[in-house]
Each structure stands twice: as structure tokens, then as C-alpha cells.
Design an enzyme around this catalytic site. Structure first.
Site, PDB file in Angstrom:
ATOM      1  N   SER A 114      99.687  63.063 -73.145  1.00 28.58           N
ATOM      2  CA  SER A 114     100.872  63.016 -72.291  1.00 28.58           C
ATOM      3  C   SER A 114     101.631  64.353 -72.386  1.00 28.58           C
ATOM      4  CB  SER A 114     101.746  61.817 -72.676  1.00 28.58           C
ATOM      5  OG  SER A 114     102.693  61.538 -71.683  1.00 28.58           O
ATOM      6  N   HIS A 168      97.802  55.088 -67.882  1.00 27.69           N
ATOM      7  CA  HIS A 168      98.223  56.028 -68.929  1.00 27.69           C
ATOM      8  C   HIS A 168      97.677  55.624 -70.292  1.00 27.69           C
ATOM      9  CE1 HIS A 168     100.648  59.410 -70.175  1.00 27.69           C
ATOM     10  NE2 HIS A 168     101.332  58.686 -71.054  1.00 27.69           N
TER      11      HIS A 168
END
Length: 267
Positions: free
Chosen positions: A127, A240
Site C-alpha cells: 500500500s 486490497h
């Protein structure tokens, strides 16, 4: 103990063959906290080293012991900074600004670690950690390779896409991209990749709702434009956070990929 590490406390490890420590190290004059995981081995052969660069900010996206142990179980000595200002560390996190020094110093700690092979030191950025990994590899040309896993690569794009993060970004970075474009340029490494000396693997879920697949595409395109080595593993059905079983399988394959990348004493 490495001179940059000023405190090293053993903490319970969920893996019988891995020693886990909570460390305090000096970064840019500040005391920064993180984890250090060391596989226990009977051989004298040196191990690859890995800097795990977390995502998020503050307690959001904080390093999880499980993730550190997963990578250490693949045979890496792992250091995972919490970044400055977290978990009792000094200073203030500033989202890939001055806190990138915490990643640079973590890398230096591995290069001086007695059981780590200096030709096999790697970075994994998840991320927001994707930007941190790229900036760290640009800073330290001895890094053999890096993985950007669902990684941020363009801070302008993050501001544009993540309306929910704009308030935080304006507070931490100091303003909007329109007001302070240089601060966002400084946090976006895509135009500096001609200076990169590390192999790159991009791992990204194409349904990622936090860091869009566009970040991965922009990184791959920028690397190709300057003829840098890049592999990309894209997953059409993943978001994600990958499903646990698949995440472990891909992590193991990614570990093999990392170990195949070596510096052979080159800068």
C-alpha cells in the site's frame, strides 16, 4: 548488536524457529520502533534480508506480527519499521516525506547485520509502503530488488482518488497538490526510475478499492520507458487484501522471486 539499534527486546514469537524482537533504532536523530525477525538456522550460510514497509498511517495499517513472521518463515531476516511517531517512537509521520529515512536506516541495519548476505537485501512495500520501497531503492543502490504489493506509486493519484484521505494528506503534507506540487512530486518516484538499480516485481489486485490498479500500471509503464527490469503479477478478482490462502501462496512465490535477484557485488 548493530550500533543503530539502541534497544532490542525479545517478544513472544508465534513460530518456534523464528526469534522476534521489538527494536528501537536511531533514524535521522530520532528513536524509531519496529520489529526484527531472525530465523534460527544451524548453518553458517548467510540469509537474505528483507525490509517490510507497511501501509497506512498511525495505527491504520500498522505492522502485524503475522506478516513479519510469514516473510521470516520464507528464510529472510526481516525488519519492519513502525515509522516515526508510532508505538512510542519519536517524531511525526509525514506520509513518505522525512519518514522515508526510517526505511533507509532499516535498510542500513540489514546491511550491517552479521547473518545477512549483503548481496541479497530486498524491500517489500505494501500500500503506502510501495512509495517507501521505491524511494528507498533509489536512495540505496545496493538493494537487490523490491516488491510493490498493492502499492501506491503516484501521490497525486492517491489524492485524486482517495477523497477520504484528502484531509489527512493536507494536514500531513501541508496542503493540496495544487498549492504544494513540489511536495507531491517529492513523494512520487515515477520520474526518477532511470536511477533505479533494483529489480522490481509488481503485485496488485485489479479490484483494489484503496490503491487502484492504475498505480501499478503507471509504475510498470514508467519502468518500461527507461528499460528497467520489471515483472508484474496482476490478479483480476482480488481487492486490497487478498484471500488468506492465496495470499500465503503468492507470498511464497514472491519470496522465491526475491531470492533469485542478487547484486553480485554490483552497485
Amino acid at each position: 548488536m548493530c550500533k543503530m539499534i539502541i534497544d532490542k527486546q525479545k517478544v513472544p514469537s508465534p513460530h518456534s524457529s523464528i526469534s522476534l524482537y521489538l527494536i528501537t533504532y536511531i533514524s535521522d536523530g530520532l528513536q524509531v520502533k519496529g520489529y526484527l525477525a531472525e530465523p534460527r538456522t544451524l548453518t553458517r550460510e548467510k540469509l537474505p534480508g528483507l525490509v517490510y514497509l507497511r501501509g497506512g498511517i498511525k495505527n491504520v495499517g500498522m505492522v502485524r506480527v503475522q506478516r513479519v513472521i510469514q516473510w521470516a518463515a520464507e528464510g529472510f531476516v526481516v525488519i519492519a519499521p513502525f515509522y516515526r511517531g508510532n508505538k512510542g517512537g519519536e517524531g511525526q509521520e509525514d506520509f513518505a516525506g522525512e519518514d522515508r529515512e526510517d526505511a533507509h536506516t532499516a535498510c542500513d541495519i540489514l546491511f550491517s547485520h552479521p547473518t545477512v548476505d549483503p548481496d541479497s537485501i530486498h524491500l517489500i512495500g505494501f500500500s503506502r509502503g510501495g512509495v517507501m520501497a521505491l524511494l528507498t531503492a533509489l536512495h540505496n543502490k545496493r538493494v537487490a530488488s523490491l516488491i510493490s504489493w498493492n502499492g501506491v506509486t503516484d501521490m497525486f493519484l492517491t489524492y485524486e482518488e482517495r477523497v477520504d484521505l484528502r484531509r489527512m494528506m493536507k494536514r500531513v503534507i501541508g496542503g493540496t497538490p495544487n498549492k504544494y506540487p513540489d511536495r507531491y512530486v517529492d513523494r512520487t518516484p515515477l520520474d526518477q526510475l532511470q536511477d533505479l538499480r533494483s529489480s522490481v516485481l509488481i503485485i496488485h489486485g485489479m479490484k483494489d478499492e484503496h490503491v487502484s490498479i492504475e498505480h501499478a500500471y503507471r509504475l510498470e509503464q514508467a519502468l518500461n520507458q527507461v528499460n528497467k527490469k520489471v515483472d508484474a503479477w496482476y490478479y483480476p478478482d482480488y481487492t486490497h487484501h487478498f484471500p488468506a490462502k492465496e495470499q500465503q501462496r503468492i507470498l511464497t512465490e514472491a519470496g522465491k522471486w526475491l531470492k533469485a535477484q542478487r547484486k553480485h557485488g554490483l552497485g
